[in-house]
Design a protein around this motif. Structure first.
Motif, PDB file in Angstrom:
ATOM      1  N   LEU A 621       0.815  -1.196   0.000  1.00 10.36           N
ATOM      2  CA  LEU A 621       0.000   0.000   0.000  1.00 10.36           C
ATOM      3  C   LEU A 621       0.858   1.258   0.000  1.00 10.36           C
ATOM      4  O   LEU A 621       0.392   2.338  -0.354  1.00 10.36           O
ATOM      5  N   LEU A 624       0.781   3.476  -2.873  1.00  8.79           N
ATOM      6  CA  LEU A 624      -0.463   4.170  -3.147  1.00  8.79           C
ATOM      7  C   LEU A 624      -0.690   5.352  -2.227  1.00  8.79           C
ATOM      8  O   LEU A 624      -1.315   6.322  -2.594  1.00  8.79           O
ATOM      9  N   GLN A 627      -0.380   8.945  -3.192  1.00  6.10           N
ATOM     10  CA  GLN A 627      -1.185   9.414  -4.320  1.00  6.10           C
ATOM     11  C   GLN A 627      -2.676   9.501  -3.989  1.00  6.10           C
ATOM     12  O   GLN A 627      -3.367  10.393  -4.432  1.00  6.10           O
ATOM     13  N   ALA A 628      -3.165   8.553  -3.268  1.00  3.68           N
ATOM     14  CA  ALA A 628      -4.597   8.578  -2.986  1.00  3.68           C
ATOM     15  C   ALA A 628      -4.838   8.134  -1.559  1.00  3.68           C
ATOM     16  O   ALA A 628      -4.873   6.956  -1.272  1.00  3.68           O
ATOM     17  N   ASN A 630      -7.488   8.047   0.698  1.00  2.00           N
ATOM     18  CA  ASN A 630      -8.873   8.261   1.109  1.00  2.00           C
ATOM     19  C   ASN A 630      -9.397   7.079   1.903  1.00  2.00           C
ATOM     20  O   ASN A 630     -10.336   6.422   1.555  1.00  2.00           O
ATOM     21  N   VAL A 633      -7.293   1.664   6.373  1.00  7.07           N
ATOM     22  CA  VAL A 633      -7.734   0.299   6.616  1.00  7.07           C
ATOM     23  C   VAL A 633      -7.603  -0.050   8.090  1.00  7.07           C
ATOM     24  O   VAL A 633      -8.407  -0.790   8.635  1.00  7.07           O
ATOM     25  N   TYR A 636     -10.558   1.026   9.984  1.00  5.61           N
ATOM     26  CA  TYR A 636     -11.684   0.151   9.665  1.00  5.61           C
ATOM     27  C   TYR A 636     -11.593  -1.127  10.473  1.00  5.61           C
ATOM     28  O   TYR A 636     -12.561  -1.575  11.080  1.00  5.61           O
TER      29      TYR A 636
ATOM     30  N   ILE B 153      -5.577   4.547  -9.986  1.00  4.74           N
ATOM     31  CA  ILE B 153      -5.121   4.325  -8.620  1.00  4.74           C
ATOM     32  C   ILE B 153      -6.281   4.068  -7.671  1.00  4.74           C
ATOM     33  O   ILE B 153      -6.250   3.153  -6.850  1.00  4.74           O
ATOM     34  N   GLU B 156      -7.493   0.565  -7.818  1.00  4.26           N
ATOM     35  CA  GLU B 156      -6.580  -0.411  -7.223  1.00  4.26           C
ATOM     36  C   GLU B 156      -6.596  -0.342  -5.710  1.00  4.26           C
ATOM     37  O   GLU B 156      -6.596  -1.360  -5.022  1.00  4.26           O
ATOM     38  N   GLU B 157      -6.610   0.891  -5.214  1.00  3.38           N
ATOM     39  CA  GLU B 157      -6.609   1.048  -3.768  1.00  3.38           C
ATOM     40  C   GLU B 157      -7.877   0.443  -3.173  1.00  3.38           C
ATOM     41  O   GLU B 157      -7.830  -0.255  -2.152  1.00  3.38           O
ATOM     42  N   LEU B 160      -7.605  -3.257  -3.020  1.00  2.00           N
ATOM     43  CA  LEU B 160      -6.716  -3.732  -1.965  1.00  2.00           C
ATOM     44  C   LEU B 160      -7.383  -3.644  -0.600  1.00  2.00           C
ATOM     45  O   LEU B 160      -7.301  -4.549   0.219  1.00  2.00           O
ATOM     46  N   LYS B 161      -8.067  -2.511  -0.374  1.00  4.10           N
ATOM     47  CA  LYS B 161      -8.769  -2.334   0.892  1.00  4.10           C
ATOM     48  C   LYS B 161      -9.835  -3.403   1.074  1.00  4.10           C
ATOM     49  O   LYS B 161      -9.992  -3.978   2.152  1.00  4.10           O
TER      50      LYS B 161
END
Lengths: 655, 476
Positions: A621, A624, A627-628, A630, A633, A636, B153, B156-157, B160-161
């Protein structure tokens, strides 16, 4: 189906067809207006034919059930999508389609040049259809369909001028529309729950059943002593429970205390909409609901008492608020709230015919007043502030005359329509129900009614024009005849139930079973006194506002009475601050709660505080996260785990 | 060497599952020979397989087979039909949207079929192993589908989540199954029902197992507090996949929960307080947080959470005499409505990859009145306004709950649905208001067909709810 059944089925079918034609196919302002008007006029024709047909039957068989198709058949639930037609439905359909036709014709000129005539007329027809379904259904579920349908149309039409950021007096149409919808939905939840209670106790939602004697009405009396346990709130009889839940619905739809706050803001819609939906028909749905379920309220005296209290208080609050407004439509809006209060109070006292009588005459003269106000606004190019008017009697002679008729009728001046129907409510309160307090408050409210109408006439029509930039002119077009016809109705409307003749009373007897009463001398004296008082009150207001007070009426200035009454006057003007209470105690906390929950459960995930950790634990991860970001995990999973611990904990120790 | 006795198999019981898995396998091979710019042929074949399975439903045999692992009955038929219907509509959506966005791949449709097979297995599962297998099959296919918009992206994220939380949830599920097996010595639902321990440590173990299984399925249908992945995944996945996932996996997951509750029989009252608490939380959190959303897909995600609360209420109500009609009907209503809502959003996205917000709905009426009408229907149905199917779903659920004696739950539900109307109305308003200088839009034939079907369904099923039964049973 018999011939009569066909006519009955046509009544809602034609407006539905009109809606579909306009919504799907027809373009062009003229064609839209024509189709919509013809559709409602056609429904009116069918309604007349149906009434004549019903009149030809003998009294006992004046109830016609038309099951169209099986809607629900789930276990105990067995609901037909069916129409029902009896004398009560008949008068409602006549009012809806009759006044509806005139308002459609009025709209043709009023809405000329509007950006979205197609939508306007389509919604208007959809409204008429929904309202007809509401009064013509043979069970509560179909009634609920109409009930929500009219709410939806009201919402759409209030928001018709959504592009205007604000209409007078400072209402945002889109917000007013949403407010009306949400407040109404709260009431609707009451009706939904009332249905649940009826269904679980009686196993049917039908009023009378297919044979006229198997609906829940016929089972009410056996259940009136069964109690429902509400836990810490004590117990209540089943019938009262249903009645109280229905009152919640009535309070929402008929704009009663404490849910009336949506109606003044609903004036953001085009004026014909105010006339049709927010004066003549939709808001009276609550009164209709009570009258239709009168057997229920007869068996629930505690609920009926609350109806009286709510209605009386609303009548007073509405009248005092109407007293202080400067916006020509807002006066009428608060007046409508007040008059609906009269009707609800009447139903609470068991005067169902009187309530229906006032509902019908009010439908005529209030529609007239709204349309006439609309014609004034039209002629003044969207000015609604009465402080800028004055002297319109000269420039708008026709409107002046019809407005006077409407005002006399509303004020309860002999022999106009409103005099008879309002008198019947007061007489019932004084002589039959013997509730002196209620009658006195209602009487006082009706004197205030005369006063605010006198004030309005003076401010609008009397004297000289205060604002010469307005170029007041009277251009009526198709608006003329609806006004004149409604004015005639406002004069002679009382005829439908004159004391001694009691035509409406006899007509509704198969439904309401109210005994005919003798008209006594005492009642005549009472009526004479009330009408003289009303006339005096109205005249007084007229003299004050066309005489001494006139000098201080300026655009933006306070009413002269404000000088003497101060904050009390201000409180009246704000509708006794009920709106404020909601803002402070419900709307704001709800938003705050929403924001809080949002921050805890949603935003935290976005701002990325916890992303770091999750990225470490899940190597892939990492690429990522920059870049993003939002959602985290780890958060959660943490919340997830708390849930697991709680569930498992309960299972281990609770099982 | 000991002989392994193979259980007898009645292939007509698993007919629909066979068709779906069979065609998925075949399609994987066929797809190799379809050129990259002609993937709509793959879509068409997948659609054909789905419709074939849908039509085969009434010809399946009722009964239990494969050593009590898989079952089929009249309510299974309806649930399977709902799932296959959702798949068919989603394939239509996907083949339009993914093509426009340049992310169309043949394996999308194969994966959708595999996920559908998993859903059917869940719906037909009669043993805990089948349920687990179905859930995993469904989930793994969905993880890939969520991330299929490579190289986007966000997609993909989200994938994965979804994978991480999914693995988390699956762990609890397996552990729950193990505990239940330990306490009862059986994996078959009907056998477990007769062996529920009455006292002692076994009883605690058994109900702990049940609780963990509820968690395992609960995350799949986004019950609070196992819901938090939902908005992210719904937002990140390609919209056509979101709609498929939102609808299909919720239907299938709830059927598994219903199977568990039914298995418990009278003992279900032990877990009733837990279900009640979760249902109320789910309804409220879903509708309260939705108010603050601006992203349309996130808004619908929270809305779907709140709807899950309603379905769970229906499950609660169905433990009594009213039967399973209320929750199953609610799921059907939810399916039609959400397919319409996500479908419109998907069409609006067109070839853009942007996450649409409430502001993007502004002036939609002037761009395409038909699309606006369909979205309006969907929003009204979500809000529960008659005569839409959404109203009837709410009505049936609240009525079932009321008749089961949970009066206060019914009252909370009635008012929750009243307040929830607020954010649907907000979206409704912005569609009809304002003007926009964006060009008028035209619709692709596939999306138009799919949207038309669901829009007609929202009204027609709302007025004639029995038509669901009639359609599902047609031909039998």
């Amino acid at each position: 189906m018999t011939q009569l059944s066909w006519f009955i089925a046509l009544i809602p079918a034609i407006p539905l067809l009109g809606f579909l034609l306009n919504a799907l196919f027809v373009k062009g302002e003229k064609a839209n207006g024509l189709i919509a008007s013809v559709a409602v006029a056609g429904a009116f024709g069918a309604a007349i034919a149906a009434v004549l047909g019903l009149n030809g039957l003998d009294e006992a068989s004046r109830q016609i059930s038309i099951p169209l198709w099986q809607w629900l058949a789930v276990g105990k639930l067995d609901v037909a999508f069916g129409l029902y037609y009896d004398p009560l439905t008949a008068v409602m359909t006549l009012l809806i389609t009759g006044v509806g036709t005139l308002i459609h014709i009025f709209s043709v000129t009023y809405m000329h040049g509007d950006a979205r005539p197609r939508r306007y007329f389509a919604y208007l027809n959809l409204f008429v259809f929904s309202m007809l379904m509401l009064v013509m259904s043979d069970n509560l579920l179909v009634l609920f369909l109409g009930w929500e349908g009219v709410g939806l149309c009201s919402f759409l039409l209030i928001g018709h001028w959504f592009e205007r950021k604000s209409v007078q007096p400072g209402i945002v149409p889109s917000e007013a529309a949403a407010k009306a919808f949400v407040v109404n939905r709260i009431g609707d939840a009451g009706l939904l729950l009332a249905m649940m209670l009826i269904l679980s106790r009686f196993g049917t939602l039908s009023f009378y059943g297919p044979d006229g004697n198997s609906g829940f009405f016929s089972k009410l009396s056996e259940a009136s002593f069964t109690m429902v346990n509400l836990g810490s709130l004590g117990t209540v009889s089943v019938v009262s429970g249903i009645a109280f839940l229905m009152i919640l619905a009535v309070v929402g739809k008929s704009a009663q205390l404490p849910l009336f706050v949506w109606l003044p803001d609903a004036m953001a819609g085009p004026t014909p909409v105010s006339a049709l939906i927010h004066a003549a028909t939709m808001v009276t749905a609550g009164v209709y609901l009570v009258v239709r379920n009168h057997m229920l309220f007869d068996l629930a005296p505690d609920a009926a008492t609350w109806l009286t209290i709510i209605g009386t208080m609303t009548a007073l609050i509405g009248a005092t608020a109407a007293l202080t407004q400067f916006d020509i439509k807002r006066v009428l809006a608060y007046s409508t709230i007040s008059q609906l209060g009269f009707m609800i109070a009447a139903t609470g006292m068991g005067a169902y015919t009187a309530a229906m009588y006032h509902l019908l005459t009010h439908g005529l003269f209030k529609a007239l007043l709204f349309l006439a106000a609309g014609a004034i606004i039209h002629g003044l190019h969207d000015v609604q502030d009465m402080r800028r008017m004055g002297g319109l009697a000269k420039s708008m002679p026709t409107i002046y005359r019809v407005y006077l008729v409407g005002a006399f009728a509303l004020a309860g001046i002999f022999p106009f329509a409103g005099f008879w129907s309002k008198d019947e409510i007061l007489v019932h309160g004084w002589f039959n129900a013997q509730s002196i307090t209620t009658t006195v408050v209602l009487l006082f409210s009706s004197l205030l009614t005369a006063f605010y109408m006198g004030r309005q006439i003076a401010l609008t029509f009397a004297g000289e024009a205060r604002d010469n930039e307005l170029h007041a002119h009277e251009h009526l077009g198709t608006m003329k005849w609806p006004l004149i016809l409604l004015a005639i109705g406002a004069v002679v409307g009382g005829l439908i139930n004159l004391p001694g003749l009691y035509t409406l009373h006899d007509w509704l007897r198969p439904v309401l079973h109210e005994p005919t009463e003798l008209y006594t001398v005492g009642m005549g004296v009472f009526a004479t006194i009330t009408t003289l008082l009303a006339a005096g009150s109205g005249y007084l207001a007229y003299r004050i506002y066309s005489g001494p007070a006139l000098a201080s009426i300026k655009s933006g200035a306070e009413d002269p009475a404000h000088y003497y009454l101060g904050d009390i006057w201000k409180g009246f003007e704000l509708g006794w601050g009920v709106d404020f209470v909601y803002q402070r105690f419900f709307v704001r906390p709800y938003r705050a709660l929403s924001e809080y929950v949002y921050e805890v459960f949603d935003v935290q995930a976005i701002d990325g505080i916890l992303v770091e950790g999750s990225a470490r634990s899940v190597g892939a991860l990492a690429r990522l996260k920059s870049q993003a970001q939002n959602g985290s995990v780890r958060t959660y999973a943490f919340v997830f785990l708390i849930g697991v611990v709680l569930v498992v904990g309960y299972m281990v120790f609770g099982a | 060497m000991a002989q392994i006795a193979l259980p007898s198999i009645d292939y007509m019981v698993i007919l629909q599952i066979l068709i779906i898995f069979g065609s998925a396998t075949a399609l994987l091979l066929i797809d190799l020979f379809i050129p990259a710019n002609q993937k709509k042929i793959t879509a068409l074949l997948a659609l054909g397989a789905t419709i074939g399975a849908l039509v085969a439903g009434p010809y399946s045999n009722s009964g239990v087979t494969m050593a009590n692992a898989v079952a089929f009955g009249s309510s299974t038929l309806i649930v399977n039909s709902i799932i296959l219907f959702a798949t068919a509509i989603s394939i239509l959506f996907a083949s339009d949207a993914m093509h426009k966005q340049g992310i169309e791949r043949g394996e999308t449709y194969v994966l959708m079929l595999l996920a559908t097979g998993g859903m059917l297995l869940l719906a037909q599962g009669a043993s805990l192993i089948t349920l687990f297998l179905g859930l995993e099959l469904l989930s793994i296919a969905l993880y890939i589908l969520t991330a299929i918009a490579y190289p986007r992206i966000a997609s993909e994220e989200a994938g994965l989540k979804y994978l991480i939380i999914g693995a988390f949830g699956a762990g609890f599920l397996v552990f729950g199954i193990a505990l239940t097996f330990g306490a009862t010595g059986s994996l078959v639902l009907s056998e477990i029902a007769t062996r529920i321990p009455v006292t002692g440590i076994e009883r605690s173990l058994f109900f702990t197992g049940i609780g963990l299984m509820l968690v395992g399925f609960g995350y799949k249908v986004s019950l609070v507090p196992f819901h938090m992945w939902t908005p992210d995944v719904y937002q990140g996945a390609p919209t056509s996949i979101t709609s498929f996932m939102a609808v299909g996996s919720k239907v299938a997951g709830f059927i598994a929960i219903i199977a568990l509750v039914q298995m418990l029989g009278a003992e279900a009252q032990v877990i009733t307080p837990v279900l009640m608490g979760i249902a109320v939380l789910t309804m409220l959190v879903g509708s309260i947080v939705a108010i603050n959303q601006t992203s349309l897909k996130r808004m619908l995600a929270y809305s779907s959470i709140s709807h899950a609360g309603f379905v769970l209420l229906g499950v609660l109500g169905s433990t009594q005499a009213t039967g399973l009609r209320a929750p199953i009907f609610y799921l059907a209503a939810y399916t039609l409505t959400n397919l319409a809502a996500f479908g419109v959003i998907m069409v609006l996205e067109g070839s853009e990859e942007r996450d649409l917000t409430l502001a993007d709905l502004t002036g939609l009426w002037t761009r395409n009145p038909w699309l606006t009408g369909i979205m309006a229907l969907a929003l009204l149905s979500l809000a529960g306004v008659p005569p839409t199917v959404g109203f009837l779903g709410k009505f049936l659920v609240i009525s079932a709950v009321w008749q089961s004696g949970y009066m206060w739950m019914a009252i909370i539900a009635a008012f929750a649905s009243a307040f929830a109307a607020f954010f649907y109305v907000r979206a409704l308003l912005s569609m009809f208001s304002g003007t926009t200088d964006r060009p008028r839009m035209t619709l692709d034939a596939r999306s138009s067909l799919a949207l038309l079907i669901v829009a007609v369904g929202i009204i027609a099923v709302g007025l004639m709810p029995w038509s669901i039964n009639a359609i599902a049973l047609a031909g039998s």
